[in-house]
Enzyme design. Structure first.
Site, short mmCIF file in Angstrom:
data_model
loop_
_atom_site.label_atom_id
_atom_site.label_comp_id
_atom_site.label_asym_id
_atom_site.label_seq_id
_atom_site.Cartn_x
_atom_site.Cartn_y
_atom_site.Cartn_z
N THR A 106 -17.26 -22.92 -18.12
CA THR A 106 -16.93 -23.53 -19.41
C THR A 106 -16.70 -22.40 -20.39
O THR A 106 -17.62 -21.63 -20.69
CB THR A 106 -18.05 -24.45 -19.90
OG1 THR A 106 -18.27 -25.48 -18.93
CG2 THR A 106 -17.68 -25.10 -21.23
N LYS A 124 -13.53 -30.49 -21.16
CA LYS A 124 -14.94 -30.22 -20.89
C LYS A 124 -15.73 -30.13 -22.19
O LYS A 124 -16.88 -30.61 -22.26
CB LYS A 124 -15.08 -28.91 -20.10
CG LYS A 124 -16.54 -28.45 -19.91
CD LYS A 124 -17.39 -29.47 -19.15
CE LYS A 124 -18.87 -29.07 -19.13
NZ LYS A 124 -19.15 -27.84 -18.38
N LYS A 166 -23.90 -21.72 -25.89
CA LYS A 166 -22.55 -21.17 -25.81
C LYS A 166 -21.49 -22.26 -25.91
O LYS A 166 -20.54 -22.18 -26.69
CB LYS A 166 -22.41 -20.38 -24.51
CG LYS A 166 -21.01 -19.86 -24.21
CD LYS A 166 -20.27 -20.72 -23.20
CE LYS A 166 -20.93 -20.75 -21.85
NZ LYS A 166 -20.17 -21.52 -20.85
#
Length: 303
Positions: free
Chosen positions: A99, A174, A242
């Protein structure tokens, strides 16, 4: 099996290791690289070959998958001086399953294209359980013909696969998923804490609710882990911070405000600052309990 592509794999953490193992078990030849070679030992014992660098992996592979931690890691292992793109032959495919950011995915695709190489972004969701079972959901994007070549491998790793469009769109899909995860995780943890403090039998409550309209895969999986006092990472808090940070950067770019996502990112950053970054995201529950001066008391274990 001679007609099968030779595969490369970079990143053998909780998710990456399980995903690579499924490809090995399906009969693919896999060359791998990991910054800490010792962590790749189980895969080597299962037949994978170790390479000294991402570039060496690429030189031995038709398709290279990357599953690393942070966008900076992605950029280094693919575009760095000893990266995948330096060793990939024309017509090869790079598939980043980390990701990361859509901007970086576009940059990688553009640089790869200059060398006649295809680069796709295909981040996943489903956690460590999905990686082991091959039931991940995969958001794939990039050149469609390259995606079609990848599909047999993706189907070994995932149960639900969505082609999202051009380079970077897998990452955007995502990130939208992570926005949902932030809300679901908060709701799950708050509801369990409320049930406990109200004096409800939390185990029985969970069995009822998980089958109702407010049930979710998160409640069924991580809710049960919480009842057992299990805070081991299916997904690290460090990585979720993150992801949510990238989400908020995209929100600013698009000019939208997502208050729940911003709140979740702040709470998880606090936990990270307190040394909890290597715990699973479900560790939010005992943290919320402490905010109220209470203690989460697992039904089948201890924190």
């Amino acid at each position: 099996m001679a007609d099968r592509p030779a595969l490369g794999w970079i990143g053998t953490g909780i998710m990456g290791g399980a995903m690579a193992r499924r490809l090995l078990a399906a009969g693919y030849a896999v060359t791998l690289h990991n910054r800490t070679p010792e962590r790749a030992r189980p895969l080597l014992e299962s037949g994978a070959r170790l390479a000294a660098s991402p570039r060496e992996v690429a030189a031995a592979s038709d398709i290279v998958f990357t599953m690393v931690g942070m966008p900076a890691d992605v950029e280094e292992v693919i575009l760095g001086g000893d990266g995948v793109l330096q060793g990939m032959a024309k017509g090869g495919i790079i598939c980043d399953m980390t990701t990361s950011s859509a901007g970086l995915a576009k940059k990688i695709a553009a640089e790869a294209g200059k060398k006649g190489v295809f680069a796709l972004d295909a981040p996943v969701t489903g956690g460590d359980t999905g990686a082991r079972k091959g039931s991940l959901s995969i958001f794939a994007a990039g050149d469609y013909e390259a995606y079609a070549r990848l599909l047999p491998c993706l189907e070994i790793m995932g149960k639900t696969i969505m082609y999202c469009g051009g380079a970077g769109m897998g990452q955007m899909a995502k990130l939208a998923n992570q926005v949902n995860v932030a809300g679901v995780t908060f709701g799950m943890c708050e509801s369990l804490l409320f049930a406990q403090q109200a004096g409800i039998d939390v185990e029985k409550w969970l069995e009822l609710v998980v089958r109702g309209s407010s049930g979710s895969a998160a409640l069924d999986n991580r809710g049960r882990r919480l009842l057992a006092g299990d805070y081991e990472p299916g997904f690290f808090i460090d990585h979720f911070v993150k992801d949510l940070g990238i989400c908020l950067e995209e929100c600013r770019r698009m000019g939208i405000v997502l208050p729940c996502t911003a709140l979740a990112e702040e709470f998880y950053r606090i936990m990270q600052a307190q040394g909890e970054g290597r715990r699973g995201t479900q560790a939010l529950l005992p943290f919320l309990a402490r905010l109220s001066g209470r203690e989460w008391k697992p039904a089948r274990g201890e924190e």
